[in-house]
Enzyme design. Structure first.
Site: not given
Ligand code: AHR
Length: 567
Positions: A67, A215, A371
């Site tokens: 990210e 999310e 994730e």
């Molecule tokens: O991985 C860090 C963050 O955690 C991501 O951006 C989000 O999707 C999650 O809450």
């Protein structure tokens, strides 16, 4: 600035509430997973049914997540073409070399929460002309947009990985997402293909997975499950992949007509081996609401209009103090708490599988854990919202336990993406300027390479318990698989930091006179690799032999062992 810092706090509240809601929906863990029989007796036994193969452990289970967050991309992957750090077209070569060695099958990008604020047009064209924006999710950092579509795809191609692109459903439109996919995949005479070629890439890119938001109950919305499904249908229907190599076979019009007239939608439209797979943004940990609503809508859809191939699950391991659990210098009870919470993944997976089985017994839709990982207290002296943390042997053990859970549910779990790839959370790699160090989690991923696309083999074991205070866990966690090399591979984790695990193993269907491979352990449960001591936690060779027709194992305390059986 004020606006930025306010927005940052809002984002942080979103994560905190995700952690809180996780805590509320979970109760103390069961001590053992379904195929583990715990006992006090030693030495234990382990049985593998090599003659009863199960599902394939999809290589994409070993996927990664990168990210635009802290130094996850800038510094960690991208140093720019003019950097003194050796690079190929701006992508650092040491990181590429390390990632190639673990055969990363797929990378999810550009977020995370960042994805729902990302506008892809900012990241194409001459670097000097790109818009500089603010990463309002992650500490208000400057986003130079020098790492955009072409740079990500180049990076994925350099490491030999497939691409999982998450489109912006939060602040973006269906049109923006559709145009992005067209830009990446169209062929001439489409104008989008010409624009891409003018920016340096003639051939269409391959986008294996398309993420429909992130999310959406939190930083991507927040939306109720019904609100999400309503929005998602448009993205699933209108965002097309035009790469001829990914094209689906043509559908006979009479089939479509039949489907439309009958009121009984067909299961799915024909797809090719390379067809892009659409992944809906799914549940937060064990919360079933998103899974239930998405799968119910999926069951009654007509695939002519919209379809999905996966539903995502996000579940982190926080320890007993979310965002504040010590990364090093922790006590044994904290070690055991993190491992105990890791077993909650299995409970969540089972819960979502049950719902999915109800609506999709043929398992068209995959559960994609895109994730997961251990989320600890940020490293002292770093920007807290950059989510940089030390990583110890404990975290490598937790990684192995999670992978084992995914392998046990390989019939439904067909991709996962650990958070995150470089410098963020449970990273594979940590960099600082020109320096790079590999984490214990990296070594676990390397040891597990033979499990990529291997066939799961049923296994039962009984190797005693590991108890600390009111936490009881099986002492050993294990999986077995037949690798693509035709060999039987075992992964054996001894959770107990004080006792070795002694057991004998019987493998039905193959002759095994010895087992050889590697073991990952270290002096302490909180040992870490640093730039100064990069080999404090590093795999070493290990082997075992058979006596009276049984393999005899002795696993060191707090260790992960991967071995190949030899005739
Ligand atoms: O991985 C860090 C963050 O955690 C991501 O951006 C989000 O999707 C999650 O809450």
């Amino acid at each position: 600035m004020l606006k930025i810092s306010l927005r940052n706090s809002v984002a942080f509240v979103a994560f905190t509430s995700a952690a809180a809601s996780f805590a509320q929906t979970t109760t103390p863990a069961p001590v053992a997973s379904a195929n583990v029989a715990a006992s006090q007796t030693a030495p234990g036994t382990l049985t593998v049914q090599a003659d009863q193969p199960g599902p394939v452990i999809n290589r994409d289970i070993f996927g990664q997540f990168a990210e635009h967050l802290g130094t996850g991309i800038y510094g960690g992957v991208w140093v720019g073409k003019d950097s003194k750090i050796p690079n190929v077209r701006g992508v650092r070569s040491d990181v590429v070399g390390a990632l190639k060695a673990i055969k990363v099958p797929v990378v999810r990008w550009p977020g995370g929460c960042f994805a729902d604020e990302y506008h892809w047009r900012n990241g194409i064209g001459p670097a000097s002309k790109r818009k500089v924006t603010v990463n309002s999710v992650w500490a208000g950092a400057v986003e130079p947009n020098t790492f955009g579509t072409h740079e990500f795809m180049d990076f994925a191609e350099q490491i030999g990985s497939d691409a999982y692109v998450s489109v912006n459903m939060g602040s973006g439109t269906v049109q923006e997402a559709a145009e992005w996919m067209e830009y990446m995949t169209a062929v001439p005479p489409a104008t989008a293909a010409k624009e891409r070629a003018a920016n340096g890439r003639k051939a269409p890119y391959k986008v294996k997975y398309l993420g429909l938001g992130n999310e959406m109950w939190g930083c991507g919305g927040p939306n109720t499950p019904d609100e999400y499904v309503t929005k998602m249908k448009g993205f699933a229907h209108f965002v097309h992949n035009f790469n001829p190599e990914q094209a689906a076979p043509k559908v006979d019009f009479s089939l479509i007509a039949k489907d439309l007239m009958s009121g009984k939608p067909m299961d799915s439209l024909p797809s090719g081996p390379n067809s892009m797979m659409r992944i809906a943004a799914g549940p937060n940990s064990a919360d079933p609401s998103y899974t239930e609503v998405i799968m119910k809508a999926w069951k009654t859809r007509s695939p002519i209009y919209w379809d999905i191939n996966g539903i995502s699950l996000h579940q982190y391991t926080w320890g007993s103090m979310p965002f504040n659990e010590l990364a090093t210098g922790f006590a044994e009870k904290d070690y055991a708490t993190v491992l105990m919470q890791t077993t909650w993944m299995e409970r969540s997976v089972k819960k979502h599988k049950e719902i999915m089985d109800k609506y999709d017994p043929k398992k068209h839709v995959a559960l994609v854990v895109d994730e997961w990982g251990v989320w600890l207290k940020p490293k002292a002296g770093t920007e807290q919202m950059f989510l940089q943390q030390d990583q110890s042997l404990r975290d490598g053990i937790a990684a192995a336990m999670n992978i084992n859970i995914f392998a046990r549910h390989a019939d439904r779990v067909r991709m996962t993406n650990i958070a995150q790839m470089v410098n963020v959370l449970q990273a594979m790699i940590v960099t600082e300027g020109p320096k790079m160090v590999l984490t214990p989690t990296y070594h676990v991923y390397k040891m597990y390479v033979p499990f990529q696309d291997a066939t799961f083999l049923p296994i039962t074991f009984n190797a005693g318990e590991y108890k600390v205070g009111n936490i009881t866990l099986p002492q050993v966690d294990a999986i077995a698989a037949k690798g693509k090399d035709g060999k039987v591979w075992l992964s054996l984790t001894n959770l107990d930091p004080n006792k070795s695990a002694e057991f004998t193993a019987v493998v039905a269907g193959v002759t095994a006179s010895s087992a050889a491979g590697e073991v990952l352990t270290a002096e302490r449960i909180d040992s870490i690799n640093t730039f100064e001591t990069p080999r404090a936690v590093t795999p070493k060779p290990i082997s075992f032999t058979a006596a009276d027709g049984k393999l005899v194992f002795s696993l060191p305390p707090k260790s992960v062992t991967v071995v190949r059986l030899e005739p």
